[in-house]
Each structure stands twice: as structure tokens, then as C-alpha cells.
Design a protein around this motif. Structure first.
Motif, PDB file in Angstrom:
ATOM      1  N   HIS A  14       0.829  -1.205   0.000  1.00  0.00           N
ATOM      2  CA  HIS A  14       0.000   0.000   0.000  1.00  0.00           C
ATOM      3  C   HIS A  14       0.855   1.243   0.000  1.00  0.00           C
ATOM      4  CE1 HIS A  14       0.549   0.646   4.315  1.00  0.00           C
ATOM      5  NE2 HIS A  14       0.384  -0.655   4.446  1.00  0.00           N
ATOM      6  N   SER A  15       0.197   2.380  -0.213  1.00  0.00           N
ATOM      7  CA  SER A  15       0.951   3.595  -0.524  1.00  0.00           C
ATOM      8  C   SER A  15       1.750   4.115   0.668  1.00  0.00           C
ATOM      9  CB  SER A  15      -0.005   4.680  -1.020  1.00  0.00           C
ATOM     10  OG  SER A  15      -0.999   4.885  -0.042  1.00  0.00           O
ATOM     11  N   ARG A  16       1.398   3.685   1.871  1.00  0.00           N
ATOM     12  CA  ARG A  16       2.137   4.183   3.024  1.00  0.00           C
ATOM     13  C   ARG A  16       3.446   3.434   3.270  1.00  0.00           C
ATOM     14  NH1 ARG A  16      -1.472   6.858   6.611  1.00  0.00           N
ATOM     15  NH2 ARG A  16      -2.312   8.525   5.330  1.00  0.00           N
ATOM     16  N   LEU A  17       3.686   2.354   2.522  1.00  0.00           N
ATOM     17  CA  LEU A  17       4.909   1.588   2.750  1.00  0.00           C
ATOM     18  C   LEU A  17       6.125   2.402   2.340  1.00  0.00           C
ATOM     19  CD1 LEU A  17       4.213  -2.027   1.447  1.00  0.00           C
ATOM     20  CD2 LEU A  17       3.883  -1.083   3.726  1.00  0.00           C
ATOM     21  N   SER A  18       7.204   2.234   3.094  1.00  0.00           N
ATOM     22  CA  SER A  18       8.450   2.865   2.685  1.00  0.00           C
ATOM     23  C   SER A  18       8.987   2.086   1.486  1.00  0.00           C
ATOM     24  CB  SER A  18       9.466   2.815   3.822  1.00  0.00           C
ATOM     25  OG  SER A  18       9.858   1.467   4.042  1.00  0.00           O
ATOM     26  N   ARG A  19       9.934   2.689   0.813  1.00  0.00           N
ATOM     27  CA  ARG A  19      10.539   2.039  -0.330  1.00  0.00           C
ATOM     28  C   ARG A  19      11.161   0.703   0.079  1.00  0.00           C
ATOM     29  NH1 ARG A  19      15.596   4.234  -3.721  1.00  0.00           N
ATOM     30  NH2 ARG A  19      14.418   5.152  -5.420  1.00  0.00           N
ATOM     31  N   ARG A  20      11.769   0.743   1.242  1.00  0.00           N
ATOM     32  CA  ARG A  20      12.429  -0.459   1.742  1.00  0.00           C
ATOM     33  C   ARG A  20      11.420  -1.578   2.002  1.00  0.00           C
ATOM     34  NH1 ARG A  20      16.354  -2.648   5.283  1.00  0.00           N
ATOM     35  NH2 ARG A  20      16.138  -4.813   4.684  1.00  0.00           N
ATOM     36  N   GLU A  21      10.285  -1.212   2.593  1.00  0.00           N
ATOM     37  CA  GLU A  21       9.267  -2.218   2.874  1.00  0.00           C
ATOM     38  C   GLU A  21       8.710  -2.818   1.586  1.00  0.00           C
ATOM     39  OE1 GLU A  21       7.249  -0.778   7.066  1.00  0.00           O
ATOM     40  OE2 GLU A  21       6.805   0.341   5.249  1.00  0.00           O
ATOM     41  N   ARG A  22       8.508  -1.961   0.585  1.00  0.00           N
ATOM     42  CA  ARG A  22       8.026  -2.458  -0.699  1.00  0.00           C
ATOM     43  C   ARG A  22       9.006  -3.461  -1.302  1.00  0.00           C
ATOM     44  NH1 ARG A  22       4.368   0.941  -3.252  1.00  0.00           N
ATOM     45  NH2 ARG A  22       4.075   2.586  -1.739  1.00  0.00           N
ATOM     46  N   TYR A  23      10.260  -3.073  -1.188  1.00  0.00           N
ATOM     47  CA  TYR A  23      11.306  -3.906  -1.744  1.00  0.00           C
ATOM     48  C   TYR A  23      11.348  -5.261  -1.040  1.00  0.00           C
ATOM     49  CZ  TYR A  23      15.942  -5.153  -3.383  1.00  0.00           C
ATOM     50  OH  TYR A  23      16.991  -5.797  -3.956  1.00  0.00           O
ATOM     51  N   ASP A  24      11.238  -5.212   0.280  1.00  0.00           N
ATOM     52  CA  ASP A  24      11.250  -6.459   1.053  1.00  0.00           C
ATOM     53  C   ASP A  24      10.066  -7.344   0.686  1.00  0.00           C
ATOM     54  OD1 ASP A  24      13.524  -5.678   2.333  1.00  0.00           O
ATOM     55  OD2 ASP A  24      12.528  -5.033   4.179  1.00  0.00           O
ATOM     56  N   GLU A  25       8.882  -6.740   0.524  1.00  0.00           N
ATOM     57  CA  GLU A  25       7.698  -7.521   0.177  1.00  0.00           C
ATOM     58  C   GLU A  25       7.862  -8.127  -1.216  1.00  0.00           C
ATOM     59  OE1 GLU A  25       6.610  -8.001   3.134  1.00  0.00           O
ATOM     60  OE2 GLU A  25       4.498  -7.761   2.661  1.00  0.00           O
ATOM     61  N   TRP A  26       8.450  -7.357  -2.109  1.00  0.00           N
ATOM     62  CA  TRP A  26       8.681  -7.866  -3.469  1.00  0.00           C
ATOM     63  C   TRP A  26       9.523  -9.143  -3.407  1.00  0.00           C
ATOM     64  CZ3 TRP A  26      12.363  -9.077  -7.139  1.00  0.00           C
ATOM     65  CH2 TRP A  26      11.938  -9.057  -8.477  1.00  0.00           C
ATOM     66  N   TRP A  27      10.566  -9.079  -2.600  1.00  0.00           N
ATOM     67  CA  TRP A  27      11.429 -10.259  -2.491  1.00  0.00           C
ATOM     68  C   TRP A  27      10.745 -11.430  -1.801  1.00  0.00           C
ATOM     69  CZ3 TRP A  27      15.314 -11.995  -5.064  1.00  0.00           C
ATOM     70  CH2 TRP A  27      16.139 -11.090  -5.739  1.00  0.00           C
ATOM     71  N   ARG A  28       9.916 -11.160  -0.820  1.00  0.00           N
ATOM     72  CA  ARG A  28       9.196 -12.269  -0.173  1.00  0.00           C
ATOM     73  C   ARG A  28       8.321 -12.992  -1.189  1.00  0.00           C
ATOM     74  NH1 ARG A  28       6.082 -12.882   4.099  1.00  0.00           N
ATOM     75  NH2 ARG A  28       4.743 -11.132   3.551  1.00  0.00           N
ATOM     76  N   MET A  29       7.756 -12.233  -2.119  1.00  0.00           N
ATOM     77  CA  MET A  29       6.931 -12.877  -3.147  1.00  0.00           C
ATOM     78  C   MET A  29       7.816 -13.626  -4.139  1.00  0.00           C
ATOM     79  SD  MET A  29       3.906 -10.138  -3.929  1.00  0.00           S
ATOM     80  CE  MET A  29       4.700  -8.563  -3.769  1.00  0.00           C
ATOM     81  N   ARG A  30       8.885 -12.956  -4.514  1.00  0.00           N
ATOM     82  CA  ARG A  30       9.775 -13.552  -5.511  1.00  0.00           C
ATOM     83  C   ARG A  30      10.363 -14.860  -4.998  1.00  0.00           C
ATOM     84  NH1 ARG A  30      10.813 -15.334  -9.391  1.00  0.00           N
ATOM     85  NH2 ARG A  30      12.463 -14.929 -10.901  1.00  0.00           N
ATOM     86  N   ARG A  31      10.660 -14.917  -3.698  1.00  0.00           N
ATOM     87  CA  ARG A  31      11.238 -16.130  -3.100  1.00  0.00           C
ATOM     88  C   ARG A  31      10.160 -17.125  -2.699  1.00  0.00           C
ATOM     89  NH1 ARG A  31      14.774 -12.426   0.077  1.00  0.00           N
ATOM     90  NH2 ARG A  31      13.128 -12.568   1.627  1.00  0.00           N
ATOM     91  N   ARG A  32       8.901 -16.833  -3.000  1.00  0.00           N
ATOM     92  CA  ARG A  32       7.754 -17.683  -2.692  1.00  0.00           C
ATOM     93  C   ARG A  32       7.499 -17.810  -1.202  1.00  0.00           C
ATOM     94  NH1 ARG A  32       7.036 -22.733  -4.420  1.00  0.00           N
ATOM     95  NH2 ARG A  32       5.248 -22.460  -5.741  1.00  0.00           N
ATOM     96  N   GLU A  33       8.014 -16.881  -0.393  1.00  0.00           N
ATOM     97  CA  GLU A  33       7.663 -16.892   1.028  1.00  0.00           C
ATOM     98  C   GLU A  33       6.265 -16.315   1.195  1.00  0.00           C
ATOM     99  OE1 GLU A  33      12.260 -15.987   2.033  1.00  0.00           O
ATOM    100  OE2 GLU A  33      10.756 -14.667   2.930  1.00  0.00           O
ATOM    101  N   ALA A  34       5.936 -15.346   0.371  1.00  0.00           N
ATOM    102  CA  ALA A  34       4.564 -14.830   0.341  1.00  0.00           C
ATOM    103  C   ALA A  34       3.915 -15.383  -0.918  1.00  0.00           C
ATOM    104  CB  ALA A  34       4.558 -13.311   0.314  1.00  0.00           C
TER     105      ALA A  34
END
Ligand code: ADP
Ligand code: ZN
Ligand code: ZN
Length: 739
Positions: free
Chosen positions: A301-321
Motif C-alpha cells: 500500500h501507498s504508506r509503505l516505505s521504499r524499503r518495505e516495498r522492496y522487502d515484500e517484493w522479495w518475499r513474493m519472488r522467493r515464494r515466502e509470500a
């Protein structure tokens, strides 16, 4: 691209080597790839979706591999190798999707690709973010001794660092804040044996979603929900083709169907995306997914920091999310095994991106689902004509609790005194007496629409835009809602010196006061973008939810999918205001706004009712909304759209040319039009638009039943005119599927 003469000869040196076709991530429209690079040695495992740093002339650029080939049309001596490969790589299907968006929405490949890259990678202007390695420092025994004895020589930074570490180990960032020391200080302390440093990958920061309103525990599905779920599961098994439209009245339990559908996709080993309108406005829905699936959900969501977005992207990419819940950009979630794509509240305007590329996430979702064999499920109480025509419809015709939809009364405002009708006053008074809750919608923020001089008639206008300035009383300003220009509230007319300034029209700020007077001592909460910026939408919604009685007043934000069981009254003021704009979607919007607001009322035991105030109570959209008849409304709407080749029968493309001086924008629009028409595609205009942000604007509208050909003609025409020096003073914006 480049010389091609040596294509026939395949030099033996190529054997075992591979060519990467790289699209550079540059904002420059003129620089178009892909360009060929030679992969060798350690870079051999680079593939489609890999990100590379490549030499380009004297520069180095970040690029994405969009294809790999055995050979190049360039002679070998002209091929160079990339400088480095980055950790990030994007699933191949997403690279295709990013390039498709670029073409479909007349943007550049770099901008299309930027949508699918790890957040923060942008268009190559900034360095890509990589997983950060945090340095942690811990003081050794020798360090403690050095700190306590004066004999040991320590620099002031070193001493400060050791003093800070006396309380226990700290990360480098914290040390920098407390002791003002940088990495080199820490390194020198490490060399002297006074501290030990270690590197650890920082744990990903998990964003939190606040939940508001009614919570769902596991429930037994109604038979209609079960039938919908069965249909969804069988499509998941067949490798879905046609999208499904979950047309369910407000409160029919659509969210529960999405939750089960996501679970069904996960059971089949596939991941899922759930698109929602802005999360700040609909925290409840995201909260339900987190409740159900826990850490398997990545919430964007729009309130996420850039870092948080990046971390979430990787969690998806690594199939953790395995589930992504988010607004329109979540359609690009980096899953390589997508099974289900849900679009909640599919009628919502926020699915269209306003800046370049002006993509429509619903269309992107259709494309992605078809390309990756995933099932698209779009849900709403007020379907768009587009999905009504093209998708297969599943209906939920009743609220889960069996309660009736609220009674809707449309009242005429001609001859009424003040903004609030007598019927509405009575209803609000009843809410006050019975200590209940109400939601009042007026789609206009501020105090008054405009000010005028009672003596000479002058109207206060924006110096940059041809619109009136809106009074914001609490802020003591009049402001432009298009460019943000603001100035102090005038008390004297600058033209004639009169001190008699009239205020016209009512906005939410004034309405809040009027409602307060009617329902006191019940609290009144206001929700519009002025408040949202200051207090946060979720905070206002939580306060309204927590109050045992009160009124929520605001713009269309109050009509989003909130579920507040205690609301017994919904009111829409000036409901036909939208109908007074010449826009082919005016009826659709008006219908949806009223029906959605009605959906917020009567979700609890006490039932509910709705009052709609309008100048023309007989307006078609209002009559159908009052009867809760979306199907009937859409039948008429589709017939009208077909007659005029409006979407979904034809497609619209808007081209807006603008310039700071008057003139070039029109000349540019004429030139674009001529090229489009020469390509056999009819174009209307140019028509002048009101001046905005200091720019004169001219618009062309292309309405065509041949989408692909029309888009291609517009792309070629705009590119040609934009690169013509004669039109250097103009800028161009192309909007395919304008809202
Ligand atoms: P919609 O999205 O269709 O407006 P919601 O999904 O918000 O409806 O559901 C309305 C309310 O009904 C929610 O509080 C939800 O938890 C509840 N609900 C959903 N399905 C059921 C069910 N089968 N039985 C009981 N309550 C349900
Ligand atoms: Zn005057
Ligand atoms: Zn302005």
C-alpha cells in the motif's frame, strides 16, 4: 538496429556464447532498444528478466534482458559484454507484460518494464536497491579497557562510538545517529581490536495493516456463495479462459468468496493476487486477508516505505509470500505461478493510473490472466458495462444475513432552502434521538465552491487554471483543486474595492458544521482528501467505528466498501451533480456512487434507509439505483453504448497536447490528427480544454471499433509529431481507455 551486413557469417567465436537483448531503463524517449550484448563467463546464466549493468557509449546503463538469442546481427567486434548482473530477476511472463503495457498504453519500454521490476528500480535514474547488509558492532574487552583508561589514544569519534557501545551492541545506523561516527571509524576500531563487526541481512520489515470494522471469523457459506465458489474452483482446474464477474449486492459476502477462492488456488500450488481500491480507504479488506493467511500475504500500500516495498517484493519472488493484496500496481506482483487474480470493487476508478503509462489495472489483469493461464474474478455490486458484456456472470442476489437492502428515497431539491432537505433533517434528527449512525456523502470538498464580488460580479479564479478557487475556511485560504495554488481568503475585491464578498455552494467542510448543528451532541467525523492528508483515513474510520453513535460526512471516500453494521441512514447530497458533466460515463458513475453509498446502510439488526437529494429526482441512474436494479440499469446503458460505439463496443483514446503559450498546443493537435486520419482512423477535435497548471490544452478523441489499429495509428502519429522540431513547444499525453 545497427548494421546488419555480417548476419550470414556466424563466427566460430560465438559458439557457446549467447546474445542478450537488453532494453535500457532510461527515461529518454528517444533511446529505444533492445540492444545486443555478449554473455560470457560468469554471466552465462543470465536470462529473460535478468537485470544488467551495461556499457552504452561512454555511459553505463541499467537494463533488462528481454530476450536471449544464439546470434546477433551485429559483427562480433562490435558486441560488448555487460559489466555486471544484479541480484534481481523478474519472471519472464512479467517482462512480456511490462512490454505489452508499454505498447498498449503508448508509453516507452523502459516505463512499461519499470512496473514489473523490484520497487525502487524506477527507470534507471536511481541505483537499484539491493538487500541491505547491516553492520553490527560490539565492544570487545580491550575496547572497554581503552574506554576506561586515559592512557590509550582515541579520536573523539572513536571515543564516542565506544561510549555508545558500552550499553550493548548496536547497528551501524544507530551508531551513526548517536555517536556521529561512520563506517571508517568502525573499521579502524575493528583493526585495533576494540570492537568486532559482523554483517547480518536485516530481517525484512513487515508492514502492518490496521483493521477497522466488523471482523469475519470462519463462517458457513450461503448456498449462493457456495455455488460461486464451486464455479471458481472448477475454472481453476480447467486452466481458466473467460473471466468471471462476481456480481453480488452489497453485503452479499463477496469477500468471503475471494478468501475461499484464494485458499483454493493455494491448495493447487498456485499463488494469488487480490486487487483492492486504495488500501488506506479499504483497510478492512486487506485486514481480512492477513487474518486468514497470515505471513503468506504480502500487502502493498501507498504508506509503505521504499524499503518495505522492496522487502515484500522479495518475499513474493522467493515464494515466502503467496498472496499479494494491494492497489492497481499489485497486478505486477512477481509470482511465476499465478493461479488467481481477484479484482475487488471492480467499478472503482482508482484502477486507472493517472501518470504515464496510463494503464488500466483491470485490462492488465485480463491480459496477465490470459497469458499465464490464471483465472480472473472481478467482483462488485455495480458492474461496469465492460465486464457485464465480456465476463461470465455469477450472481449473489441477497445479503448474507437475509436482510433487505435499505429503502431508498429520492427527494427533489428544486425550491429547497439550504443544502439539506427537510426529509434529510428529519432523518438525521431521528438518528440523534435513537443514538444511531449515519453516513452523509457530498462529492465536493472545501467550504464553498467559489466566491464572487457582490458589487462588480468578479469571481475569484486560479491564476494558472481556468477554474474558480474553492474556499477552505479552516485553513483560511482559497485554493485551486487542479494545481494546488492557494491564497488567503479575500475580504476586499481587488477590482472595485468592495468589501462585500459572496460565498456560493456547499462543500464537505461547511456540511460538517451544518450536520453538527443538527445532531449535537452526537460526534461528526469528516472524511475527504483534506482530512486524509492530515489525520489519515484509517484513523477517521476507526474513530467512527469506535463511536457508539455519530455521523460520517465526506466525499466519495465514505462510499467505499466499508462494513459498519451500526449505520442505519445513508444520505447523498447533490447526487446528480455528476450527471451535469458531459461524459459518457456520467450515468454509470452516478449509479455506482448512489448504489455503493446505499450499500453502507442497514448492515445491522436495526436495518437502514437512504435519502438521495437531487435536482432531477427522475434521472434514470437515480431511479435504477433507488430500485437496487443494477441489471436493469446496465441493460439500458449497454444499448446506449452500442448505439454510439462507446466502450465496451468501441474503444476511446484521448490525446492531449499542451503548451505554456497559446497556439502550439492546437498546431500540434492538428498535426497529430492529420496523421491519424491519414492512417484511416477517425479522430474528433481538436477541442480546447480549460487551461490547467499554466498550460493551454487541446484534445483529440479517437473512438474506434478496431482497438489495435487505432492504438498503433495514435502511437505512430504522436511519435512523429513529438520528434518534429516544429512542434518542440508542445508536450503530449496519450490516454487509452480514459476514465
Ligand atoms: P460484500 O463484500 O459482498 O459487501 P462482505 O464480504 O463485506 O460483503 O460481507 C458482509 C458481512 O457478512 C461481513 O461481515 C462478513 O464477514 C459476513 N459474512 C460473509 N459471508 C458470511 C456467511 N456465509 N455467513 C455469515 N456471515 C457472513
Ligand atoms: Zn468587485
Ligand atoms: Zn490552478
Amino acid at each position: 538496429m545497427g548494421p546488419t551486413g555480417s548476419g550470414a557469417v556466424r563466427p566460430s567465436a560465438y559458439v557457446g556464447r549467447v546474445i542478450a537483448k537488453v532494453e535500457p531503463l532510461t527515461p529518454a524517449r528517444a533511446l529505444r532498444g533492445p540492444f545486443d550484448y555478449l554473455l560470457a563467463g560468469s554471466l552465462e546464466d543470465v536470462g529473460v528478466g535478468s537485470m544488467l549493468v551495461v556499457p552504452f557509449g561512454r555511459r553505463r546503463l541499467l537494463g533488462v534482458v528481454v530476450d536471449v538469442a544464439e546470434e546477433s546481427e551485429l559483427p562480433r567486434e562490435r558486441l560488448v559484454e555487460p559489466l555486471a548482473a544484479l541480484e534481481a530477476d523478474v519472471p519472464q511472463a512479467l517482462v512480456r507484460l511490462g512490454l505489452w503495457v508499454a505498447l498498449e498504453y503508448v508509453s516507452t519500454p523502459a516505463r512499461g518494464l519499470a512496473l514489473v521490476l523490484p520497487p525502487g528500480t524506477g527507470t534507471g535514474a536511481a541505483r537499484p536497491v539491493r538487500p541491505r547488509h547491516a553492520l553490527r558492532a560490539e565492544m570487545t574487552g580491550a575496547g572497554a579497557a581503552a574506554l576506561s583508561r586515559n592512557g590509550v589514544r582515541l579520536g573523539s569519534r572513536q571515543r564516542a562510538a565506544l561510549a555508545a557501545l558500552a550499553g550493548g551492541p548496536l547497528g551501524a545506523a544507530a551508531l551513526a545517529r548517536r555517536a556521529g561516527c561512520d563506517h571508517s571509524t568502525l573499521r579502524s576500531l575493528e583493526r585495533r581490536g576494540l570492537v568486532v563487526l559482523d554483517r547480518a541481512i536485516e530481517p525484512a520489515r513487515r508492514p502492518r495493516v490496521q483493521s477497522v470494522g466488523a471482523r469475519a471469523s470462519e463462517v458457513r457459506l450461503t448456498s449462493a456463495q457456495r455455488a460461486a465458489l464451486t464455479a471458481i474452483e472448477s475454472r481453476l482446474d480447467d486452466g481458466a479462459q473467460r473471466p468471471l464477474l462476481l456480481h453480488g449486492v452489497t453485503g452479499s459476502g463477496k469477500t468471503e468468496v475471494y478468501l475461499r477462492a484464494v485458499a483454493a488456488a493455494l491448495r493447487r500450488g498456485r499463488s494469488a493476487i487480490v486487487l483492492v481500491p486504495e488500501i488506506a480507504l479499504t483497510p478492512q479488506t486487506a485486514g481480512r486477508f492477513v487474518d486468514r493467511f497470515g505471513d503468506a500475504v504480502a500487502v502493498m500500500h501507498s504508506r509503505l516505505s521504499r524499503r518495505e516495498r522492496y522487502d515484500e517484493w522479495w518475499r513474493m519472488r522467493r515464494r515466502e509470500a503467496r498472496v499479494c493484496v494491494g492497489p492497481r500496481s499489485a497486478v505486477f506482483a512477481p509470482f511465476a505461478d499465478l493461479g488467481l487474480l481477484v479484482v475487488d470493487e471492480e467499478h472503482d476508478g482508482s484502477y486507472k493510473q493517472e501518470g504515464d503509462p496510463r494503464y488500466d489495472a483491470r485490462r492488465v489483469a485480463e491480459r496477465r490472466a490470459a497469458d499465464e493461464g490464471a483465472l480472473l474474478v472481478a467482483g462488485t455490486a455495480t458492474p461496469r458495462p465492460e465486464s457485464m458484456l465480456r465476463y461470465e456472470r455469477l450472481e449473489l442476489t441477497r445479503r448474507v444475513d437475509g436482510r433487505r437492502l435499505p429503502h431508498v428515497e429520492v427527494v427533489g431539491m428544486v425550491g429547497a432552502v439550504g443544502p439539506i432537505h427537510e426529509r434529510t433533517r428529519e432523518a438525521l434528527d431521528e438518528v440523534r434521538r435513537r443514538r444511531e449512525k449515519a453516513i452523509v456523502l457530498l462529492n465536493r470538498r472545501g467550504w464553498s465552491n467559489f466566491l464572487s464580488c457582490r458589487t462588480c460580479g468578479r469571481v475569484w479564479e486560479c491564476p494558472n487554471c481556468d477554474v474558480t478557487l474553492v474556499l477552505h475556511r479552516a485553513a483560511g485560504e482559497i485554493a485551486c483543486h487542479h494545481c494546488g495554488h492557494r491564497e488567503p481568503v479575500p475580504h476586499v475585491c481587488g477590482e472595485c474595492g468592495s468589501v462585500s464578498v459572496a460565498r456560493h455552494g456547499t462543500g464537505t467542510e461547511q456540511l460538517e458544521r451544518e450536520v453538527e448543528a443538527l445532531v449535537a451532541p452526537l460526534p461528526v467525523f469528516r472524511l475527504d482528501s483534506d482530512v486524509a492528508a492530515a489525520a489519515g483515513v484509517a484513523a477517521v474510520l476507526r474513530r467512527f467505528d469506535a463511536a457508539d453513535a455519530g455521523v460520517l460526512v465526506g466525499t466519495q471516500m465514505v462510499a467505499k466498501g466499508h462494513d459498519f453494521p451500526a449505520v442505519t441512514l445513508g444520505v447523498v447530497l447533490d447526487a446528480d451533480a455528476t450527471l451535469r458533466f458531459p461524459d459518457f460515463r456520467a450515468e454509470e458513475r452516478t449509479f455506482a456512487l448512489v448504489a455503493q453509498l446505499a450499500g453502507r446502510s442497514g448492515r445491522g439488526e436495526r436495518g437502514g434507509r437512504v435519502i438521495v437529494q437531487a435536482l432531477d429526482p427522475q434521472a434514470r441512474a437515480l431511479r435504477y439505483a433507488a430500485a437496487h436494479d443494477a441489471t436493469g440499469f446496465l441493460a439500458g446503458e449497454l444499448a446506449r453504448r452500442e448505439a454510439f460505439s462507446y466502450p465496451p463496443y468501441g474503444d476511446l483514446i484521448r490525446v492531449v497536447c499542451s503548451s505554456t503559450e497559446a497556439g502550439p498546443e492546437l498546431a500540434a493537435a492538428d498535426a497529430v490528427r492529420e496523421l491519424i486520419v491519414a492512417a484511416g482512423v477517425p479522430a474528433l477535435g481538436p477541442a480546447a480544454l480549460f487551461r490547467r497548471q499554466g498550460r493551454h490544452r487541446a484534445q483529440l478523441v479517437i473512438r474506434s471499433r478496431e482497438r489495435t489499429a487505432a492504438i498503433a495509428a495514435v502511437r505512430r502519429a504522436v511519435e512523429a509529431v513529438a520528434s518534429d522540431r516544429a512542434h518542440g513547444a508542445a508536450t503530449f499525453a496519450v490516454d487509452v481507455d480514459p476514465q
